[in-house]
Scaffold this motif. Structure first.
Motif, PDB file in Angstrom:
ATOM      1  N   LEU A  76       2.523  -9.862  -3.052  1.00  0.00           N
ATOM      2  CA  LEU A  76       1.412  -9.278  -3.810  1.00  0.00           C
ATOM      3  C   LEU A  76       0.084  -9.636  -3.173  1.00  0.00           C
ATOM      4  CD1 LEU A  76       0.319  -7.757  -6.293  1.00  0.00           C
ATOM      5  CD2 LEU A  76       0.322  -9.966  -7.477  1.00  0.00           C
ATOM      6  N   LEU A  77      -0.084 -10.878  -2.781  1.00  0.00           N
ATOM      7  CA  LEU A  77      -1.334 -11.296  -2.143  1.00  0.00           C
ATOM      8  C   LEU A  77      -1.549 -10.583  -0.804  1.00  0.00           C
ATOM      9  CD1 LEU A  77      -1.339 -15.106  -2.936  1.00  0.00           C
ATOM     10  CD2 LEU A  77      -2.756 -13.319  -3.964  1.00  0.00           C
ATOM     11  N   LEU A  78      -0.478 -10.423  -0.035  1.00  0.00           N
ATOM     12  CA  LEU A  78      -0.591  -9.697   1.231  1.00  0.00           C
ATOM     13  C   LEU A  78      -0.957  -8.236   0.992  1.00  0.00           C
ATOM     14  CD1 LEU A  78       2.446 -11.151   3.194  1.00  0.00           C
ATOM     15  CD2 LEU A  78       0.017 -11.513   3.687  1.00  0.00           C
ATOM     16  N   GLU A  79      -0.360  -7.637  -0.016  1.00  0.00           N
ATOM     17  CA  GLU A  79      -0.668  -6.241  -0.362  1.00  0.00           C
ATOM     18  C   GLU A  79      -2.133  -6.106  -0.774  1.00  0.00           C
ATOM     19  OE1 GLU A  79       0.181  -2.134  -1.538  1.00  0.00           O
ATOM     20  OE2 GLU A  79       1.481  -3.529  -0.493  1.00  0.00           O
ATOM     21  N   LEU A  80      -2.606  -7.012  -1.613  1.00  0.00           N
ATOM     22  CA  LEU A  80      -3.997  -6.959  -2.051  1.00  0.00           C
ATOM     23  C   LEU A  80      -4.966  -7.195  -0.896  1.00  0.00           C
ATOM     24  CD1 LEU A  80      -3.719  -8.830  -5.451  1.00  0.00           C
ATOM     25  CD2 LEU A  80      -4.025  -6.370  -5.074  1.00  0.00           C
ATOM     26  N   TYR A  81      -4.633  -8.128  -0.028  1.00  0.00           N
ATOM     27  CA  TYR A  81      -5.477  -8.392   1.133  1.00  0.00           C
ATOM     28  C   TYR A  81      -5.572  -7.158   2.032  1.00  0.00           C
ATOM     29  CZ  TYR A  81      -7.014 -10.159   5.631  1.00  0.00           C
ATOM     30  OH  TYR A  81      -7.686 -10.319   6.814  1.00  0.00           O
ATOM     31  N   LEU A  82      -4.435  -6.551   2.341  1.00  0.00           N
ATOM     32  CA  LEU A  82      -4.453  -5.366   3.200  1.00  0.00           C
ATOM     33  C   LEU A  82      -5.130  -4.180   2.517  1.00  0.00           C
ATOM     34  CD1 LEU A  82      -0.945  -5.576   4.857  1.00  0.00           C
ATOM     35  CD2 LEU A  82      -3.169  -5.869   5.957  1.00  0.00           C
ATOM     36  N   ALA A  83      -4.921  -4.042   1.215  1.00  0.00           N
ATOM     37  CA  ALA A  83      -5.602  -2.963   0.489  1.00  0.00           C
ATOM     38  C   ALA A  83      -7.114  -3.155   0.538  1.00  0.00           C
ATOM     39  CB  ALA A  83      -5.115  -2.909  -0.957  1.00  0.00           C
ATOM     40  N   TRP A  84      -7.558  -4.400   0.461  1.00  0.00           N
ATOM     41  CA  TRP A  84      -8.993  -4.672   0.558  1.00  0.00           C
ATOM     42  C   TRP A  84      -9.511  -4.366   1.967  1.00  0.00           C
ATOM     43  CZ3 TRP A  84     -12.876  -5.060  -2.565  1.00  0.00           C
ATOM     44  CH2 TRP A  84     -14.081  -5.565  -2.100  1.00  0.00           C
ATOM     45  N   GLN A  85      -8.753  -4.731   2.977  1.00  0.00           N
ATOM     46  CA  GLN A  85      -9.162  -4.480   4.356  1.00  0.00           C
ATOM     47  C   GLN A  85      -9.208  -2.987   4.680  1.00  0.00           C
ATOM     48  OE1 GLN A  85     -10.313  -6.760   6.563  1.00  0.00           O
ATOM     49  NE2 GLN A  85     -10.167  -8.153   4.833  1.00  0.00           N
ATOM     50  N   TYR A  86      -8.348  -2.191   4.070  1.00  0.00           N
ATOM     51  CA  TYR A  86      -8.274  -0.747   4.321  1.00  0.00           C
ATOM     52  C   TYR A  86      -8.879   0.055   3.170  1.00  0.00           C
ATOM     53  CZ  TYR A  86      -5.237  -1.544   8.314  1.00  0.00           C
ATOM     54  OH  TYR A  86      -4.738  -1.929   9.531  1.00  0.00           O
ATOM     55  N   ARG A  87      -9.760  -0.549   2.379  1.00  0.00           N
ATOM     56  CA  ARG A  87     -10.307   0.106   1.194  1.00  0.00           C
ATOM     57  C   ARG A  87     -11.077   1.375   1.509  1.00  0.00           C
ATOM     58  NH1 ARG A  87     -13.250  -4.444   2.187  1.00  0.00           N
ATOM     59  NH2 ARG A  87     -15.486  -4.193   2.431  1.00  0.00           N
ATOM     60  N   ARG A  88     -11.646   1.496   2.679  1.00  0.00           N
ATOM     61  CA  ARG A  88     -12.418   2.701   3.005  1.00  0.00           C
ATOM     62  C   ARG A  88     -11.524   3.935   3.101  1.00  0.00           C
ATOM     63  NH1 ARG A  88     -13.706   1.278   9.298  1.00  0.00           N
ATOM     64  NH2 ARG A  88     -11.605   1.664   9.995  1.00  0.00           N
ATOM     65  N   TYR A  89     -10.242   3.749   3.359  1.00  0.00           N
ATOM     66  CA  TYR A  89      -9.315   4.877   3.426  1.00  0.00           C
ATOM     67  C   TYR A  89      -8.880   5.354   2.043  1.00  0.00           C
ATOM     68  CZ  TYR A  89      -9.045   3.646   8.328  1.00  0.00           C
ATOM     69  OH  TYR A  89      -9.362   3.376   9.633  1.00  0.00           O
ATOM     70  N   PHE A  90      -9.092   4.532   1.022  1.00  0.00           N
ATOM     71  CA  PHE A  90      -8.695   4.904  -0.333  1.00  0.00           C
ATOM     72  C   PHE A  90      -9.837   5.516  -1.128  1.00  0.00           C
ATOM     73  CE2 PHE A  90      -5.845   1.340   0.786  1.00  0.00           C
ATOM     74  CZ  PHE A  90      -4.656   2.043   0.754  1.00  0.00           C
ATOM     75  N   VAL A  91     -11.028   5.537  -0.578  1.00  0.00           N
ATOM     76  CA  VAL A  91     -12.180   6.068  -1.301  1.00  0.00           C
ATOM     77  C   VAL A  91     -11.970   7.534  -1.644  1.00  0.00           C
ATOM     78  CG1 VAL A  91     -14.639   6.610  -1.103  1.00  0.00           C
ATOM     79  CG2 VAL A  91     -13.779   4.396  -0.360  1.00  0.00           C
ATOM     80  N   SER A  92     -11.450   8.311  -0.716  1.00  0.00           N
ATOM     81  CA  SER A  92     -11.264   9.736  -0.978  1.00  0.00           C
ATOM     82  C   SER A  92     -10.185   9.984  -2.028  1.00  0.00           C
ATOM     83  CB  SER A  92     -10.911  10.468   0.316  1.00  0.00           C
ATOM     84  OG  SER A  92      -9.691   9.992   0.828  1.00  0.00           O
ATOM     85  N   VAL A  93      -9.231   9.096  -2.153  1.00  0.00           N
ATOM     86  CA  VAL A  93      -8.183   9.250  -3.157  1.00  0.00           C
ATOM     87  C   VAL A  93      -8.730   8.926  -4.545  1.00  0.00           C
ATOM     88  CG1 VAL A  93      -5.935   8.390  -3.913  1.00  0.00           C
ATOM     89  CG2 VAL A  93      -6.399   8.696  -1.491  1.00  0.00           C
TER      90      VAL A  93
END
Length: 66
Positions: free
Chosen positions: A39-56
């Protein structure tokens, strides 16, 4: 292909990680530390790639007469 589809992988793995966390919190406590690490790894990577989720997460739909 490394590093090209990380946001897609994060979206696909998220339900499995949530399910694993719920299972280990409510039913079987022995695997909770490993599930928490994922879970922590998922959250860390989601934070690092957050700019790709903005459009979603942006609301663009408008109501129209169809």
């Amino acid at each position: 292909m490394i590093n090209r589809l990380v946001p897609l992988a994060l979206v696909l793995f998220a339900p499995f990680i949530v399910n694993a966390m719920a299972f280990h919190i409510f039913l079987e406590h022995t695997g909770l530390p490993i599930a928490a690490v994922f879970l922590l790894l998922e959250l860390y990577l989601a934070w690092q790639y957050r700019r790709y989720f903005v459009s979603v997460l942006t609301v663009k739909a408008t109501a129209g007469n169809n």
